[in-house]
Design an enzyme around this catalytic site. Structure first.
Site, PDB file in Angstrom:
ATOM      1  N   LYS A   1      20.617 -20.772 -13.580  1.00  0.00           N
ATOM      2  CA  LYS A   1      21.558 -19.681 -13.372  1.00  0.00           C
ATOM      3  C   LYS A   1      21.552 -19.171 -11.941  1.00  0.00           C
ATOM      4  O   LYS A   1      22.490 -18.529 -11.499  1.00  0.00           O
ATOM      5  CB  LYS A   1      21.215 -18.515 -14.326  1.00  0.00           C
TER       6      LYS A   1
ATOM      7  N   ARG B   1       0.808  -1.214   0.000  1.00  0.00           N
ATOM      8  CA  ARG B   1       0.000   0.000   0.000  1.00  0.00           C
ATOM      9  C   ARG B   1       0.840   1.262   0.000  1.00  0.00           C
ATOM     10  O   ARG B   1       0.322   2.357  -0.193  1.00  0.00           O
ATOM     11  CB  ARG B   1      -0.944  -0.013   1.209  1.00  0.00           C
TER      12      ARG B   1
ATOM     13  N   GLU C   1      13.265  -7.938  -5.944  1.00  0.00           N
ATOM     14  CA  GLU C   1      13.410  -6.819  -6.871  1.00  0.00           C
ATOM     15  C   GLU C   1      12.552  -5.671  -6.346  1.00  0.00           C
ATOM     16  O   GLU C   1      11.327  -5.667  -6.517  1.00  0.00           O
ATOM     17  CB  GLU C   1      12.990  -7.202  -8.286  1.00  0.00           C
TER      18      GLU C   1
END
Length: 204
Positions: A175, A115, A135
Site C-alpha cells: 500500500k 529526550r 509518525e
C-alpha cells in the site's frame, strides 16, 4: 543480518550499479553519515490530525475517506511547526530513499529529540523507494518546536542474508510505494479487515 558500516554506505551511495543505495539530497555528508547511521532531515509537509463530529474512525465501516480526519499544512526551511502534547502529526523525511534488494532499514529518533519526548520508529523493507513517513507524537507535557531541514531521525541499514531475492516493495502490491509526501494510513485496505467484514456482521 549485520549493520552496514560508514565505508559500505559511502561505497553503495557512489556506486553506478542499478541496484544500489540512493539517498538524496544529502546536504552535509560529514554530519549526516555516521559510523553506522545516516541522519535524515524533516520535510516541509505535515498532516495534522483533527477532531471531527464523528466520535472515532472505524476502518471496517467508515465510508468517509481518512483524509477528512487530517489537515495538511506546509512550513518552509526556517519556519517552525509546533507539535503539541499527545498530538499526532504525519510528516516525512526531506530525503528520498531507495534501498537495494539486499538491504533492510530501521529508523529511530535522534537521541536529542528523543529526550524531548519525540519518539519515532519505522521499518523499511528491501527495495523500498520514496520519502520515509514519520509518525510524530509529542509524549512530553510541553509543546515542541520543529523545523524542516533539521536532522530528526537516524537510518540504520542491515544486510539481508541468504540467497538473492527480488525486493519485497518493488515487486509487491504494498500500500505504501514511492511516497513523495506524508502518506496517510491505508488500514481500510488490509485484507484481514475485508475477511472480517465478509464473514461477520458489523455492529454500528
Amino acid at each position: 543480518m549485520s549493520i552496514i558500516s560508514k565505508e559500505k554506505i559511502n561505497n553503495s551511495l557512489t556506486s553506478k550499479a542499478e541496484n544500489s543505495l540512493t539517498i538524496t539530497p544529502i546536504l552535509d555528508s560529514e554530519k549526516q553519515i555516521g559510523e553506522s547511521t545516516i541522519d535524515l532531515r524533516l520535510g516541509t509537509k505535515f498532516e495534522v490530525d483533527m477532531r471531527t463530529r464523528k466520535p472515532f474512525f472505524d476502518p471496517l465501516s467508515d465510508k468517509r475517506p481518512i483524509e477528512t480526519f487530517f489537515q495538511d499544512t506546509y512550513r518552509n526551511f526556517g519556519e517552525k511547526f509546533i507539535l503539541y502534547p499527545q498530538q499526532l502529526v504525519l510528516a516525512s523525511t526531506f530525503e528520498y530513499v531507495k534501498l537495494p534488494d539486499d538491504l533492510f532499514g530501521i529508523v529511530f529518533t535522534r537521541s536529542s529529540w528523543n529526550r524531548l519526548g519525540l519518539n519515532i520508529s519505522s521499518v523499511l523493507q528491501s527495495g523500498y523507494a520514496g520519502v520515509i513517513n514519520l509518525e510524530l507524537v509529542n509524549n512530553s507535557s510541553n509543546p515542541i518546536a520543529l523545523y524542516p531541514g533539521l536532522r530528526i531521525v537516524q537510518l540504520i541499514l542491515f544486510s539481508v542474508d541468504g540467497e538473492k531475492r527480488e525486493a519485497y516493495y518493488r515487486d509487491s502490491i504494498s500500500k505504501y510505494v514511492a511516497n513523495s509526501d506524508p502518506d496517510l494510513s491505508s488500514i481500510s485496505e488490509d485484507e484481514d479487515l475485508q475477511v472480517l467484514k465478509n464473514k461477520f456482521p458489523i455492529n454500528s
